[in-house]
Each structure stands twice: as structure tokens, then as C-alpha cells.
Write an enzyme that holds these catalytic residues in place. Sequence first.
Site, PDB file in Angstrom:
ATOM      1  CB  CYS A   2      -0.994  -0.070   1.150  1.00 15.92           C
ATOM      2  SG  CYS A   2      -2.321  -1.202   0.707  1.00 15.92           S
ATOM      3  NE  ARG A  27      -0.880   2.901  -2.676  1.00 15.71           N
ATOM      4  CZ  ARG A  27      -0.347   2.753  -3.874  1.00 15.71           C
ATOM      5  NH1 ARG A  27      -0.592   3.645  -4.814  1.00 15.71           N
ATOM      6  NH2 ARG A  27       0.428   1.742  -4.163  1.00 15.71           N
ATOM      7  CD1 TRP A  76      -4.974  -4.582   1.674  1.00 20.01           C
ATOM      8  CD2 TRP A  76      -3.575  -6.118   0.823  1.00 20.01           C
ATOM      9  NE1 TRP A  76      -5.736  -5.571   1.099  1.00 20.01           N
ATOM     10  CE2 TRP A  76      -4.913  -6.524   0.578  1.00 20.01           C
ATOM     11  CE3 TRP A  76      -2.527  -6.928   0.391  1.00 20.01           C
ATOM     12  CZ2 TRP A  76      -5.211  -7.709  -0.093  1.00 20.01           C
ATOM     13  CZ3 TRP A  76      -2.821  -8.110  -0.271  1.00 20.01           C
ATOM     14  CH2 TRP A  76      -4.150  -8.483  -0.501  1.00 20.01           C
ATOM     15  CG  ASN A 102       4.170  -0.592  -0.585  1.00 23.61           C
ATOM     16  OD1 ASN A 102       3.863  -0.825   0.575  1.00 23.61           O
ATOM     17  ND2 ASN A 102       3.780   0.493  -1.224  1.00 23.61           N
ATOM     18  N   GLY A 103       5.323  -4.865  -1.472  1.00 26.06           N
ATOM     19  CA  GLY A 103       5.695  -5.974  -2.331  1.00 26.06           C
ATOM     20  C   GLY A 103       5.814  -7.268  -1.555  1.00 26.06           C
ATOM     21  CD  GLU A 482     -17.243  -3.761 -12.761  1.00 31.94           C
ATOM     22  OE1 GLU A 482     -16.979  -2.743 -12.094  1.00 31.94           O
ATOM     23  OE2 GLU A 482     -16.486  -4.759 -12.833  1.00 31.94           O
ATOM     24  CE  LYS A 486     -16.837  -1.387  -9.023  1.00 30.24           C
ATOM     25  NZ  LYS A 486     -16.193  -2.435  -9.656  1.00 30.24           N
ATOM     26  CD  GLU A 489     -14.654  -4.184  -6.211  1.00 31.07           C
ATOM     27  OE1 GLU A 489     -13.466  -4.250  -6.555  1.00 31.07           O
ATOM     28  OE2 GLU A 489     -15.473  -3.407  -6.738  1.00 31.07           O
ATOM     29  CG  HIS A 505     -26.972 -25.314 -17.710  1.00 29.98           C
ATOM     30  ND1 HIS A 505     -27.136 -26.555 -18.288  1.00 29.98           N
ATOM     31  CD2 HIS A 505     -27.443 -24.419 -18.623  1.00 29.98           C
ATOM     32  CE1 HIS A 505     -27.666 -26.420 -19.494  1.00 29.98           C
ATOM     33  NE2 HIS A 505     -27.855 -25.129 -19.722  1.00 29.98           N
ATOM     34  CE  LYS A 604      -8.693   2.930  -7.585  1.00 33.05           C
ATOM     35  NZ  LYS A 604     -10.079   2.617  -7.968  1.00 33.05           N
TER      36      LYS A 604
END
Length: 609
Positions: A2, A27, A76, A102-103, A482, A486, A489, A505, A604
Site C-alpha cells: 500500500c 489505497r 495491506w 511494499n511488495g 461487474e 461492485k 467489494e 445449469h 486500490k
Amino acid sequence: MCGIVGYVGHKDALPILLESLKKLEYRGYDSSGVGFLDHGSHLIVRKSKGKIHNLEELLLTQRLPFAHAGISHTRWATHGFPSDKNAHPHTDGKHTIAVVHNGIIENYQELKSALKKKGCKFASETDSEVIPHLIASLYKGDLVLAVRQALLKLKGSFALGIISLNHPDMLIAARVGSPLILGIGEAENFIASDVPAILDYTRRVIYLKDGQMAVLTKDKIKLCTFEGTALKPKIDTVSFNVVAARKDGYPYFMLKEIHEQPDVLLQMLNLRLKNKRLTLEGLGLSDDVLKRVRKVLVVACGTAYHAGLVGKYIIENLSRLPVEVDFSSEFRYRNPIVDKHTLVLAVSQSGETADTLAAGREARAKGARVIAICNVVGSSLAREADGILYTYAGQEIGVASTKAYSAQLMMFYLLALKLAQVRRSLTPKASKELMENLLRIPSLYRGILKDMHHIQKVAEANSHFGCFLFLGRHINYPSAMEGALKLKEISYIPAEGYAAGEMKHGPIALIDEYRAVVCINPQSHVYDKMSSNMQEIRARRGNVIAIATRGDKEIKSNADFVIEIPATPELLSPLLAVLPLQMLAYFIAVKRGCDVDQPRNLAKSVTVE
């Protein structure tokens, strides 16, 4: 993965670190921390689980010294639960070196085992903590050398900010795979993981590239490779508007960004359709190269993946080229069949999505041409691709993407039109009609937004349901996916998007009076098929919310609630259908008391695999 902010200069570092860090809250994060130097006397580290205000409250209880250099971080979690001890910065055993990261360090277990044998004791469960211990084990009085040696031993992705008690006027930064920028001020310099963090202080930035390291003092920035080769920095001036990062009276950034979509699309069209002539500046490929394309392959993640699925329908319809759409995270692990006749479209709002970057690199290595569809100017994806189509949607702060998605859709229409013109699969008359209809979209968006209060009432009336299904057919099947994403999330309600023909099915087993089903059914060649699906749901007492074309009286007999969108050609309907889906998710989440802009567990920009 983040937020990172670092400072070295003539001012007190702590207030700058905290205020700048707040500008990266969008983020997503679970903890935060700061580390700063009391001018060679002490290395002070404070960190706290939860929001930044928890950290601020902790700092207010203490009398802290003036500091000229420091680093800060929002975390994060990847390795280790969210907690005070796992928050950054992390330090070495002697508390002389502090690092924010970060990473993901992929070989941290190997490094940790070797460091433990040397007597290092670890305080956290993170992969990041190996970095300060590794630097300390290599330190022989030259911090820059020790950091370079450590970087060459790390495997994975990282953006780093490093300070040392023995070098109180120095800040070191490095990156591989994770974004990091340098900010140039007057007698002060900065590092940050994103531009908005430092816009109050400077607009002059250096985009650090993979394999580069920077040594910052208040008056200088020196760049070099990890091997020590000096580099000449390229300085850019950011034109980003600070006002865009404010809510402007909206309760949430997400709602503001939903309302910005008409202007975003109008700006795109004004830029790309001048006098009804298509201009795709940045495409980077000649018409001759485009004529030789035999297959298009879209790689993307999350919302961008859904935009790519719509793009498949658009490109195949207009240009008659076959299109595949793949998750970036799966693409390079299946030995994909691509060659010099394949056009790869890499789609990412941030341009820093780790999986999409890796997919683009894999495609280029196999000889394909890669075009990036991206929002962030100067991002890694933009720099690495053969061509770049910027959406210019402006900074998107809400974690759940809205305006970036509609802008990506619009770019697919424009690119498909370009391919159709080059391949002569569309007549001049049809091309003109398409452009005219695209130019109407921004005003149609404004019409839907005027219906916001009705959509809010529909959302609130259905906010109690514990499960949602979203159904669509043909080009609006991706819209269903989508819409479901949304809602998941930001409201945490289980939701799934399905092709409506697949309902029988399996998914139909879920239908009862405790489920809400959103059916996307504007006028189209599959309207009657979709209406039959809606009747099947009603027969099983499912609660139906329909997205329908304005004036459709027939659909009211098949739905409990109807949200109308303006009439438009079927091919363009996903552009309009997504807007009420975004608002539906937003108002349901607000009704349930959720943090719309910063939903739990999400970030983000996903800059790790």
C-alpha cells in the site's frame, strides 16, 4: 503493498509524513506506522493496527523530538496478520536501520534462516523484516553499499524506503516491480508510492524504474543501478489537479467518481473524435501493422477484466477479429499461444498491477505487440508497452472502480472502431453512425444520474437480502459480472454474475424469496430470451430488479423493481447499464453502514502476485 511516504529536509518530518500518508488512505490498508530520526540520537518507530487516526492518537500521547528525516507506511497484509508488530517500519536487531516495504520478498524464508544462524532475532511474522536485518548484516560503515548488496540478494517485488541512525540526513529508495516516485522540493526531497501524497509540497517528480536505487539528502538526489552504475534522472512535472483528490461535498469519493463519468467520457471523446475523425494518439502501431493482426488477446484483472470481456464483443462485432480474454494472473502460467500477429491489450487503471505487467512482458517475449489501456500517466505498464492509450479519467480514489471502468469501455469502442476502419469491416456510413452514438453517451449518463433518488429507493428496499445474483446475456453478461463485483467489494454481500442462459445449469437452485436477482435486460436481440429467464425467477419467488430500456412497459410484469436507462444501440448498452449497477451497489453499501471508499481487505493497486 500500500502506501509509502519518506521525507528528508529542513522541516519537521513527522507532520509531513502523517499528512502525506493520509492522502494514500484510498489505497486500502490495515495498519500504519512511522519511523524518524532524532538527528543522530535516536531512531524512533511508532506503529498501530487500524486507521491512521489510531497512530496519530498514539503519537499525541508522547513528546516527540524534531526530526529532519523519516519514513511512513500503510500496510495491506500479505505475510502475517494485521497487528502492531507486523506493521511497518521494521528495524534491525540493534534498532539502527528502519525499512518500509511494499511488495513480496519471495526468498525471505531462505534469508531469514541464514540471518537467524548469525544471531538475528525477528519480532514479526512478515517477509519485510528480513530487509533491515540483511542490510545491517552487510553494513561496514557505508550504508549505500550495504543497501546495494542487500538488494542484489532479494528476490520478488519491492518498493523500499530506508533510513539509518548512523546516516541521519540520508533517505534511500529502491524498487523492483512495485511503484515508487521521488519528489524534488526546495531544500527537501520525498519518496512516495503515489503522486497525490506529495502534491502539497512539489510537482517535480522522478519515476523510479525497476532495478534503480536513489539516495536522497535535502539538497540532492542521486540515482544508480543496484550494481552501482550512476544514472541521470528524468524529471517530470505533474499536471494533476489537487482539487480532484477532494470530495467536493460528496459523502464518499465513490459517489463523486460516479458523477464524474459524463465529464470523463466527454473529455475522452473530445480528445479522440475531433470533428468526427478518430485519433488514437499513443497507439504506436501503424495501419500496416494493424492490418497484419490475426488475433487480439486481452489481459486484465478484476474490473478491467470485465471491461475486456465487453471489449471482446465490441472488437469481434466491429472488426471481425477473433478475441480472447484472459486473467493476467493465469496468462503466463499456461504457455499462451501468441506470436508477432497477435495484438495484446493490457488493461490496468493504475498501470502497476503486478500480474498484468507480468502478462505484458510474457507476451512481448513471445513476439506479440502490446498496447496498454491505462489511466495513470508514466506508470510502469505505460512505459513498457509498444503503445499506450490513456483514458485520462483523473485520479480514482474509491477502491471500487467506477469511472475507470466506463473509460476503459469507451476506449475499447474507439480501438475497435480503429481496427474496423483499418480492416474495412465497417462501412463509412456505419462508422459515422457509431461515432454519433458514442458522442451522445455523456448526455445519456447525465439523464441516468438525474434518476439517482429512484435508484437509491430501489437499493434501500433490497439492502436486507443476504445474497444477490446478477444475470445478463450477450454483451451484458460482463455487465452482470461487474455489477456483482461492485456489490461484493463494498457491501460484503455474496453476489455472483452469470450468463442468464446458464441459470438453469445450476444457479437456479439458489432462487427463493430470500434472494435478489438483478436482471440486465435492455432492448436487444436477446430481450425475449432474457425475459423468459426473468419469468423463471419470478416463478420461484425470487425478487427481481430489472435494468431496462426507458418506456419498456412489458418488463414491469416480470420485475419487482425497474431501473430505466435510455435507449441506445445494443452494442453500446454496457456503457449505460453499468451506471445504475454502480449506484445500486453504492446505496446498498451505505444503507448497511459499510466503508464505501475503503472496503476491508482490498487495496486500490494490486502490486503483488
